[in-house]
Write a protein that holds these residues in place. Sequence first.
Motif, PDB file in Angstrom:
ATOM      1  N   SER A  64       0.830  -1.159  -0.045  1.00  0.00           N
ATOM      2  CA  SER A  64      -0.093   0.032   0.141  1.00  0.00           C
ATOM      3  C   SER A  64       0.895   1.140   0.090  1.00  0.00           C
ATOM      4  N   LEU A  65       2.259   1.060   0.148  1.00  0.00           N
ATOM      5  CA  LEU A  65       2.987   2.187   0.209  1.00  0.00           C
ATOM      6  C   LEU A  65       3.041   2.832  -1.267  1.00  0.00           C
ATOM      7  N   ARG A  66       2.898   4.267  -1.143  1.00  0.00           N
ATOM      8  CA  ARG A  66       2.941   5.166  -2.253  1.00  0.00           C
ATOM      9  C   ARG A  66       4.320   5.093  -2.946  1.00  0.00           C
ATOM     10  N   ARG A  67       4.223   4.784  -4.399  1.00  0.00           N
ATOM     11  CA  ARG A  67       5.469   4.803  -5.188  1.00  0.00           C
ATOM     12  C   ARG A  67       5.901   6.075  -5.430  1.00  0.00           C
ATOM     13  N   THR A  68       6.879   6.393  -4.710  1.00  0.00           N
ATOM     14  CA  THR A  68       7.634   7.659  -4.968  1.00  0.00           C
ATOM     15  C   THR A  68       9.154   7.482  -4.821  1.00  0.00           C
ATOM     16  N   TYR A 173      16.932   8.723  10.698  1.00  0.00           N
ATOM     17  CA  TYR A 173      16.065   8.688   9.696  1.00  0.00           C
ATOM     18  C   TYR A 173      14.629   9.518  10.539  1.00  0.00           C
ATOM     19  N   SER A 174      13.834  10.043   9.665  1.00  0.00           N
ATOM     20  CA  SER A 174      12.533  10.707  10.179  1.00  0.00           C
ATOM     21  C   SER A 174      11.595   9.674  10.587  1.00  0.00           C
ATOM     22  N   LEU A 175      10.618  10.016  11.178  1.00  0.00           N
ATOM     23  CA  LEU A 175       9.748   8.973  11.947  1.00  0.00           C
ATOM     24  C   LEU A 175       9.149   8.366  10.473  1.00  0.00           C
ATOM     25  N   ARG A 176       8.485   8.976   9.617  1.00  0.00           N
ATOM     26  CA  ARG A 176       7.841   8.635   8.526  1.00  0.00           C
ATOM     27  C   ARG A 176       8.880   7.510   7.635  1.00  0.00           C
ATOM     28  N   ASP A 177      10.219   8.146   7.201  1.00  0.00           N
ATOM     29  CA  ASP A 177      10.990   7.257   6.749  1.00  0.00           C
ATOM     30  C   ASP A 177      11.390   6.042   7.169  1.00  0.00           C
ATOM     31  N   LEU A 226      -2.227   7.814   6.647  1.00  0.00           N
ATOM     32  CA  LEU A 226      -1.547   8.369   7.806  1.00  0.00           C
ATOM     33  C   LEU A 226      -0.177   8.473   7.726  1.00  0.00           C
ATOM     34  N   LEU A 227       0.494   7.635   7.090  1.00  0.00           N
ATOM     35  CA  LEU A 227       2.043   7.631   6.998  1.00  0.00           C
ATOM     36  C   LEU A 227       2.376   8.795   6.050  1.00  0.00           C
ATOM     37  N   TYR A 228       1.607   9.309   5.160  1.00  0.00           N
ATOM     38  CA  TYR A 228       2.080  10.175   4.114  1.00  0.00           C
ATOM     39  C   TYR A 228       1.273  11.607   4.674  1.00  0.00           C
ATOM     40  N   HIS A 229       0.703  11.640   5.811  1.00  0.00           N
ATOM     41  CA  HIS A 229      -0.166  12.850   6.479  1.00  0.00           C
ATOM     42  C   HIS A 229       1.241  14.022   6.623  1.00  0.00           C
ATOM     43  N   SER A 230       0.812  15.421   6.324  1.00  0.00           N
ATOM     44  CA  SER A 230       1.767  16.403   6.566  1.00  0.00           C
ATOM     45  C   SER A 230       2.143  16.567   8.004  1.00  0.00           C
ATOM     46  N   LYS A 231       1.465  15.776   8.990  1.00  0.00           N
ATOM     47  CA  LYS A 231       2.057  15.475  10.286  1.00  0.00           C
ATOM     48  C   LYS A 231       2.091  14.251  10.854  1.00  0.00           C
TER      49      LYS A 231
END
Length: 258
Positions: A64-68, A173-177, A226-231
């Motif tokens: 489900s991760l966005r392909r970026t 790493y950031s929490l998101r990465d 949620l993982l790609y939310h701005s916050k």
Amino acid sequence: MDVSFLEGFSLIIGGVGAGIINTLAGNGSAITLTLLMAMGLDANMANATNRVGAALQTLTSVLSLRRTPRTYKNIRDAFFFVIPSVIGSVIGAYVAVETPPMILKYIIGGVMVFLLFTLIKNPGKWLIGTDTSRSHKTRKNWIWFFLVGLYAGFIQMGIGVIMLAILVLIAKYSLRDGNIIKLFIAFFMTVPAFIVFALSGDIVWLPGVLLAIGAMIGAWIGARFLLYHSKANQITRWILIGIIFVAIIRIFGPLFIS
């Protein structure tokens, strides 16, 4: 095993919550194992049955991760950490066999107290951006993930939180990465265990599948949105604080009650 409508509904909803929590932080098994044992499964059967949702949830999170470009970069880094994690987990499993359960319990509690302290006292350490000025594929980080693997094989409970702590506080790493990398490592560590439990015959499939349905929905929500939310970093930090606080109460609470 017969499952009533209310039990089935509770398993699906609980699976959704666990899927979101495991994607953003970890320790969602505290919800799912409680539900399974409340239905009458003993600890061994609940642990085995829980692996159905764990395996399908981690697979769903990854897919489900966005392909970026950033996601692909994190995936490449994740493969570097998989090997030491798996090696460490095998060794840790042998160590755990010889260690009294009560000692394991308080080791977990001590680690959780330390992490809670850093989350509250030094939030800046958790809300960093990924340090892109240097390579993360270093000998030091390899060793740290070998130790993470030891912890996983040794204890297992709360491993998602521990992995995230190492990725943020040590590997920078950031929490998101860090979450993206954690999901890939968790997938490679979860699937073999699921196969072993499936072959053992301890899995109770109906509640396991219902739990997995909810966990997959929760994992999709967590990984896709949620993982790609701005916050995302702030949201994850507060979820971590809540999860770790509850874990500490569960571990040390009986000492004060008794």
